[in-house]
Design a protein around this motif. Structure first.
Motif, short mmCIF file in Angstrom:
data_model
loop_
_atom_site.label_atom_id
_atom_site.label_comp_id
_atom_site.label_asym_id
_atom_site.label_seq_id
_atom_site.Cartn_x
_atom_site.Cartn_y
_atom_site.Cartn_z
N ALA A 88 37.36 64.78 57.58
CA ALA A 88 38.31 64.38 56.55
C ALA A 88 39.49 65.33 56.60
O ALA A 88 39.32 66.55 56.71
N ILE A 89 40.68 64.78 56.52
CA ILE A 89 41.90 65.58 56.64
C ILE A 89 42.75 65.38 55.40
O ILE A 89 42.96 64.24 54.94
N LEU A 90 43.21 66.47 54.83
CA LEU A 90 44.12 66.44 53.67
C LEU A 90 45.48 66.98 54.11
O LEU A 90 45.56 68.08 54.68
N ALA A 91 46.53 66.20 53.87
CA ALA A 91 47.89 66.62 54.17
C ALA A 91 48.71 66.56 52.89
O ALA A 91 48.59 65.61 52.11
N ASP A 96 56.68 74.07 53.32
CA ASP A 96 56.19 73.56 52.03
C ASP A 96 54.98 72.65 52.21
O ASP A 96 54.58 71.96 51.28
N SER A 97 54.38 72.65 53.41
CA SER A 97 53.29 71.71 53.70
C SER A 97 51.94 72.40 53.64
O SER A 97 51.83 73.63 53.68
N VAL A 98 50.88 71.56 53.53
CA VAL A 98 49.50 72.04 53.54
C VAL A 98 48.70 71.09 54.42
O VAL A 98 48.84 69.87 54.31
N LEU A 99 47.88 71.64 55.29
CA LEU A 99 46.98 70.84 56.10
C LEU A 99 45.59 71.47 56.02
O LEU A 99 45.43 72.68 56.21
N ALA A 100 44.59 70.65 55.70
CA ALA A 100 43.22 71.15 55.55
C ALA A 100 42.24 70.14 56.11
O ALA A 100 42.52 68.93 56.14
N VAL A 101 41.09 70.63 56.56
CA VAL A 101 40.03 69.74 57.05
C VAL A 101 38.77 69.99 56.22
O VAL A 101 38.52 71.10 55.75
N PHE A 102 37.97 68.93 56.07
CA PHE A 102 36.75 68.97 55.25
C PHE A 102 35.61 68.37 56.04
O PHE A 102 35.80 67.50 56.91
N LYS A 103 34.39 68.79 55.67
CA LYS A 103 33.21 68.22 56.28
C LYS A 103 32.92 66.82 55.76
O LYS A 103 32.26 66.02 56.43
N SER A 104 33.37 66.53 54.54
CA SER A 104 33.08 65.22 53.95
C SER A 104 34.32 64.64 53.29
O SER A 104 35.19 65.37 52.78
N ALA A 105 34.40 63.31 53.27
CA ALA A 105 35.49 62.63 52.60
C ALA A 105 35.43 62.85 51.09
O ALA A 105 36.46 62.97 50.43
#
Length: 637
Positions: free
Chosen positions: A11-14, A59-68
């Motif tokens: 899962a990716i959060l932008a 001003d950006s953020v990018l993160a990854v997660f193990k689960s949605a």
């Protein structure tokens, strides 16, 4: 040297700041300061939900997660946290983030850098979001199905730059938000406000449903011992057991059978997820479909104590659902409720009613009425699970379990931030170890409990359990009148809480009003027929202080039979006092020996914090009674 790469599903959060250039043009220093502050908030929510920040360039953020699910929770919670911070800023200085969440393939290098289509789609979803909102993909929506804490707005297929196929997108929000997050311009779904009002109406109407589970799991004397066979039927499990019989289709339309069957199956499935409940499978339950049955026969045949049954009927543009809970051992109807709702969206209605019912059941299934005290924690699934485990540990009444509960509540605070109810839970853990002699430094534990109680009430004056905690700290400080006022505030906030009537009765005893305390503890028992064992200690003490020693002895024996191991020595102290009051000194000495067997380190110096009477003469008489029976007598006592 070429970096190694790993391709995987994640899962990716932008996210980025809307109008960042405008903010920088207005005041660079203030904008950078706000951005740095907000980045820390965002990072905290990402890491608390199992995510890893990959990049925070510009001003950006990018993160990854193990689960949605973790990414979705982080996204809506960080938006809510940032909105609260923005409320303190003037309109022209507020910093709003747009957030996109996707579940897809990414390539991760050994230095932590990520790229790939999954990342690109997340960035495009971020571009669809209006400031302050979260937009997710269909892949993220799927794991959120059946979770009532989320609200979704379908904005349809979206064609986005450099992505070959259209992306089906949704605006994501929290169901407990004051206002449903608006969909992106041009993509709003008609009727969102009407659906929001429907959700609120259903939430209000099903609030009463949770009362039924008090009959299922509240601590108290069972109708039979676990494993005992009910009239040649199957043995009852060692936990509350229930079958959901097929809801009857009363519409006269056979095509509506799918709705009634689906409704039944959904409740069965969701209840089955709760570990503290034994639920009969759908296949067994549906053998009763279309049959006139006696619930007592169902209970014997399936080996369950409780039966949930009901009916569904369409009437014009409305749907009517009746549900009732029955004790199969007695055929007694324990609870019933009728729901009348618009028929406009049948599937949404099924999901909403089922989700709200199961939510209300779930809040109470672990600990009955006591779980209602922590409902403020339940807005986050992970926090709910931790809090329910902590409450279960409280039930055990042992120093080891109390210590575990304390760490769990502290973990909740560390992960999710301060909350009045969570703080109260932590405060009660410190109070327990102080009162019952479990603390390494009792005075330090008491000071912590007192400060936490004051902080909790100051944070939210409407949390009843916080006032009860504050009242108890005041009681132990010898401020009996102030203590009574705080506990009466708890009752005013939750007038049907047996717990607060019990605490109030206990405080009345120590304030010197055992006659009034007797009335209040009996009220607590009436409100909670399956009351916990410690209510008996209050009843026994009220009888004792009213001079009814026979009644006190009988109740104390019942208390000893039912009490949990961690506090058995307190029950035997009550036994010493009851026998002494009746002039049965040999029996009193025998009970005193049992106190020392259970707690060899018991000292009469502990007595004032166990029984904090207002009148010093009362506590001195109690000391003398225990000395006469062979407890204490040393210089320290």
């Amino acid at each position: 040297m070429t970096s190694e790469v790993e391709q995987r599903l994640a899962a990716i959060l932008a996210a980025d700041v809307a109008g960042y250039s405008r903010l920088m043009g207005g005041d660079e220093r203030a904008t950078v300061a706000t951005l740095n502050e907000y980045r820390q908030i965002i990072r905290g929510h990402i890491e608390a939900n199992g995510g890893r920040v990959v990049d925070m360039a510009g001003d950006s953020v990018l993160a990854v997660f193990k689960s949605a699910l973790g990414a979705a929770v982080a996204a809506v919670d960080l938006q809510r946290a940032l909105a609260e911070r923005n409320d303190a800023l003037p309109d022209n200085r507020r910093m709003l983030f747009r957030v996109g969440v996707n579940l897809g393939d990414l390539i991760e290098q050994d230095d932590g850098t990520v790229y790939g289509d999954g990342v690109n789609v997340a960035a495009r979803l971020e571009g669809l979001a209006t400031p302050g909102t979260v937009v997710i993909s269909e892949a993220v929506r799927q794991p959120l199905r059946g979770r009532p804490e989320f609200v979704l707005e379908d904005i349809g297929e979206q064609s986005v730059k450099n992505i070959a196929q259209p992306v089906h997108a949704y605006v994501l929000g929290r169901a407990d938000a004051e206002q449903l997050i608006e969909a992106p311009a041009g993509g709003a779904v008609k009727g969102s406000r009407q659906r929001q009002r429907l959700v609120i109406a259903i939430a209000l109407s099903v609030a009463s449903i949770g009362a039924i589970v008090w009959y299922l799991i509240a601590p108290g004397p069972p109708s039979r011992s676990p494993g005992q066979v009910a009239e040649s039927g199957l043995a009852l499990p060692d936990k509350p057991s229930i079958v959901v019989l097929p809801f009857v289709n009363m519409s006269g339309d056979s095509e509506q059978e799918f709705f009634s069957d689906g409704f039944t199956e959904t409740i069965t499935t969701d209840l089955s997820k709760l570990s503290n409940l034994f639920v009969i499978s759908r296949s067994s339950a549906f053998t009763y479909k279309g049959r006139q049955v006696d619930v007592r026969d169902v209970g014997r045949e399936l080996g369950v104590r409780y039966v949930l049954e009901g009916s569904i009927q369409r009437a014009g543009d409305n749907i009517r659902i009746n549900a009732q809970l029955i004790d199969a051992t007695t055929a007694e109807h324990l609870w019933g409720q009728r729901f009348d709702r618009p028929y406009a969206d049948l599937f949404a209605l099924q999901d909403e009613i089922t989700q709200k019912i199961v939510t209300e059941l779930d809040v109470r299934l672990v600990e009955g009425e006591q779980a209602r005290m922590w409902r403020g924690i339940t807005q986050d699934v992970a926090a709910y699970e931790i809090s329910m485990k902590a409450i279960e540990l409280f039930r055990r009444g042992t120093p080891e379990a109390n210590e575990q509960a304390k760490h769990m509540f502290q973990d909740l605070i560390d992960r999710f931030g301060d909350d009045a109810a969570v703080l109260a839970g932590l405060g009660w853990a410190y109070m327990n170890e102080f009162r019952f002699g479990w603390a390494v430094d009792p005075q330090e534990s008491f000071v912590r409990a007192m400060k936490i109680a004051e902080q909790s009430v100051a944070m939210d004056d409407t949390v009843a359990i916080s006032h009860a905690l504050l009242g108890f700290t005041l009681l132990l400080r010898g401020q009996h009148d102030e203590a009574l006022a705080e506990i009466e505030r708890s009752i005013a906030l939750e007038p049907n809480s047996s717990l607060f009537f019990a605490i109030h009765a206990q405080t009345l005893i120590y304030a010197g009003a055992p006659d009034q305390a007797l009335v209040n503890v009996q009220t607590a028992m009436r409100l909670s027929p399956f009351y916990p064992a410690w209510y008996l200690s209050i009843l026994a003490l009220a009888h004792h202080d009213n001079g009814r020693f026979e009644e006190s002895l009988a109740v104390t024996r019942d208390y000893i039979d039912r009490h949990q191991p961690g506090l058995q020595h307190l029950a035997h102290i009550m036994l010493v006092m009851a026998h002494h009051g009746l002039g049965q000194h040999a029996q009193a000495r025998k009970a005193a020996r049992e106190v020392l067997r259970i707690r060899p380190d018991f000292s009469l110096a502990q007595l004032p914090r166990i029984h904090p009477y207002r009148d010093p003469a009362t506590i001195e008489r109690m000391r003398q009674t225990l000395r006469d029976a062979g407890l204490g007598g040393g210089a320290a006592d």
